[in-house]
Design an enzyme around this catalytic site. Structure first.
Site, PDB file in Angstrom:
ATOM      1  CG  LEU A 124      -1.870   1.186   1.413  1.00 21.22           C
ATOM      2  CD1 LEU A 124      -2.898   1.284   0.293  1.00 21.22           C
ATOM      3  CD2 LEU A 124      -2.590   1.097   2.772  1.00 21.22           C
ATOM      4  N   GLY A 130       2.408   7.662   2.800  1.00 23.83           N
ATOM      5  CA  GLY A 130       2.449   6.756   3.941  1.00 23.83           C
ATOM      6  C   GLY A 130       1.112   6.842   4.663  1.00 23.83           C
ATOM      7  CG  PHE A 155       8.701   2.027   4.474  1.00 16.76           C
ATOM      8  CD1 PHE A 155      10.082   1.931   4.570  1.00 16.76           C
ATOM      9  CD2 PHE A 155       8.129   3.291   4.562  1.00 16.76           C
ATOM     10  CE1 PHE A 155      10.873   3.064   4.743  1.00 16.76           C
ATOM     11  CE2 PHE A 155       8.912   4.428   4.738  1.00 16.76           C
ATOM     12  CZ  PHE A 155      10.289   4.312   4.827  1.00 16.76           C
ATOM     13  CB  ILE A 156       6.418  -3.796   0.683  1.00 12.05           C
ATOM     14  CG1 ILE A 156       5.926  -2.540  -0.056  1.00 12.05           C
ATOM     15  CG2 ILE A 156       5.406  -4.937   0.594  1.00 12.05           C
ATOM     16  CD1 ILE A 156       4.742  -1.812   0.590  1.00 12.05           C
ATOM     17  CD  GLN A 278       7.644   0.731  48.801  1.00 11.36           C
ATOM     18  OE1 GLN A 278       8.153   1.820  49.054  1.00 11.36           O
ATOM     19  NE2 GLN A 278       6.628   0.254  49.486  1.00 11.36           N
ATOM     20  CD  GLN A 336      16.709   2.733  34.111  1.00 10.60           C
ATOM     21  OE1 GLN A 336      16.903   2.986  32.930  1.00 10.60           O
ATOM     22  NE2 GLN A 336      17.422   3.267  35.082  1.00 10.60           N
ATOM     23  CD  GLU A 363      -0.614  -4.055   9.817  1.00 12.12           C
ATOM     24  OE1 GLU A 363      -1.833  -4.125  10.036  1.00 12.12           O
ATOM     25  OE2 GLU A 363       0.116  -5.044   9.712  1.00 12.12           O
ATOM     26  CB  THR A 365       1.779   6.819  12.722  1.00 13.47           C
ATOM     27  OG1 THR A 365       0.718   7.758  12.436  1.00 13.47           O
ATOM     28  CG2 THR A 365       2.726   6.738  11.535  1.00 13.47           C
TER      29      THR A 365
END
Length: 379
Positions: A124, A130, A155-156, A278, A336, A363, A365
């Site tokens: 697409l 985009g 970007f396929i 904790q 982290q 698919e 943003t």
């Protein structure tokens, strides 16, 4: 969890879970490092019926249920996001045929995909279109019983390895989105070129290709729906595929959390496991809660795909938006929790953090998801 999975769905999930632990997880780091498409994993999925999950039994598949597809994607993504895309894109590339294809087209095109003899892809996006998909420049001109395609796509996912490709092109370039039509290209009769693969931050084992169409001939029998119905088909497909991206994000987050949870129980500082502090416990509680919330939204959306619910567009966008934002936050927190070790590639959480990022982008943003949700609310 509250979702009632059928015995068959639980059996499929357990089979996938076992295969992933035995065969996919040990390959995940290498797939990422070498940035190679894992043909062996594709073959493994084909042999075990996993590539048949997106298809109903009458077309050679084993399910056709979005809930089952999401369950499979989630399980694979816990270990390897690149490998989870093999199933996710098999669904994405096949949805246009299942949604808009004639009975003849479904019976002809789906069985080789369901058997895993071919993988599918969905073309697409273009360099200039985009989020604004209607601005596409690829054209298809009709000559008798065939169309000739010219243009390019960007970007396929899987575009270089697919045997079946659904392409959207302008058949009436002056008509904006009303001039877009959808076509199924079969590689052996309508070959396309993939001159460039992108080098990426994450999902490095999934080929992201630029595609070129130079006078590619497509039989008129491979047009999906009427001329001009392509944009509608594209949107209907994304409604169905977005819960799968939510499931992928969910799996990535779960994989990172499972690893980090074990780590903080075993890592000692100041004479005790860091899990006894904790500050760490509050992070664990937040992560677990976010994952649980995302899981409910993803499977609620998948249930709406299967029941053809009227509010699918909104809930699918919510699931994709929430789960992908959650995955990015959770994987960052897991890095982290591992401290310096989280930042080095001997440990999987840095890969999972890199893989999570794309779920906020492809698919649609997450900014586009918010537009979709707001439009549904205000309609």
């Amino acid at each position: 969890m509250d979702f009632e999975f059928s015995e068959e769905q639980v059996a499929i999930r357990d089979t996938i879970r076992e295969l992933v632990q035995d065969r996919v997880a040990p390959r995940a780091a290498e797939i990422d490092e070498k940035a190679e498409y894992p043909k062996d994993i594709e073959k493994l999925f084909a042999e075990n019926g996993i590539l048949g999950i997106p298809f109903p039994e009458q077309y050679g598949g084993i399910s056709g249920s979005s809930v089952t597809i999401c369950m499979g994607i989630e399980e694979i993504a816990k270990a390897c996001a690149s490998s989870s895309l093999i199933l996710a894109v098999q669904a994405l590339g096949s949805y246009p045929i299942l949604v808009a294809g004639s009975e003849e087209q479904k019976k002809r095109l789906c069985p080789p995909l369901a058997a895993g003899e071919k993988v599918a892809a969905y073309a697409l996006s273009e360099t200039g279109s985009g989020s604004d998909a209607a601005a596409m420049k690829t054209v298809a001109k009709r000559y008798g019983d065939e169309y000739v395609l010219n243009g390019s796509k960007q970007f396929i996912t899987g575009g270089s390895v697919a045997g079946t490709l659904v392409v959207f092109a302008q058949t009436d370039p002056g008509a904006d989105h009303r001039g877009i039509s959808a076509f199924v290209l079969e590689r052996e009769t309508s070959p396309w070129k993939a001159p460039k693969l992108e080098r990426k931050l994450g999902i490095r084992g999934s080929p992201t290709a630029e595609l070129l169409f130079e006078d590619v001939k497509v039989p008129a029998a491979n047009r999906l729906g009427e001329e001009g119905a392509g944009f509608k088909i594209a949107l209907a497909v994304l409604d169905r595929s977005r819960p799968g991206i939510g499931a992928q994000a969910l799996g990535i987050a779960e994989g990172a959390f499972d690893y980090a949870l074990n780590y903080v129980k075993e890592r000692h500082q100041f004479g005790q496991p860091i899990a006894s502090f904790q500050g760490i416990q509050f992070m664990l509680a937040d992560i677990a809660t976010q994952i649980e919330a995302a899981r409910h939204l993803v499977f609620r959306a998948a249930t709406k795909v299967d029941s053809k619910a009227s509010d699918l567009t909104k809930i699918a966008a919510m699931a994709k938006l929430f789960a992908s934002d959650m995955a990015m936050k959770v994987t960052t927190d897991c890095v982290q929790l591992l401290g310096g070790y989280g930042y080095i590639s001997d440990y999987p959480v840095e890969r999972m953090m890199r893989d999570a990022k794309i779920t906020q982008i492809y698919e649609g943003t997450n900014q586009i998801q918010r537009v979709v949700i707001a439009r549904s609310l205000l309609r």
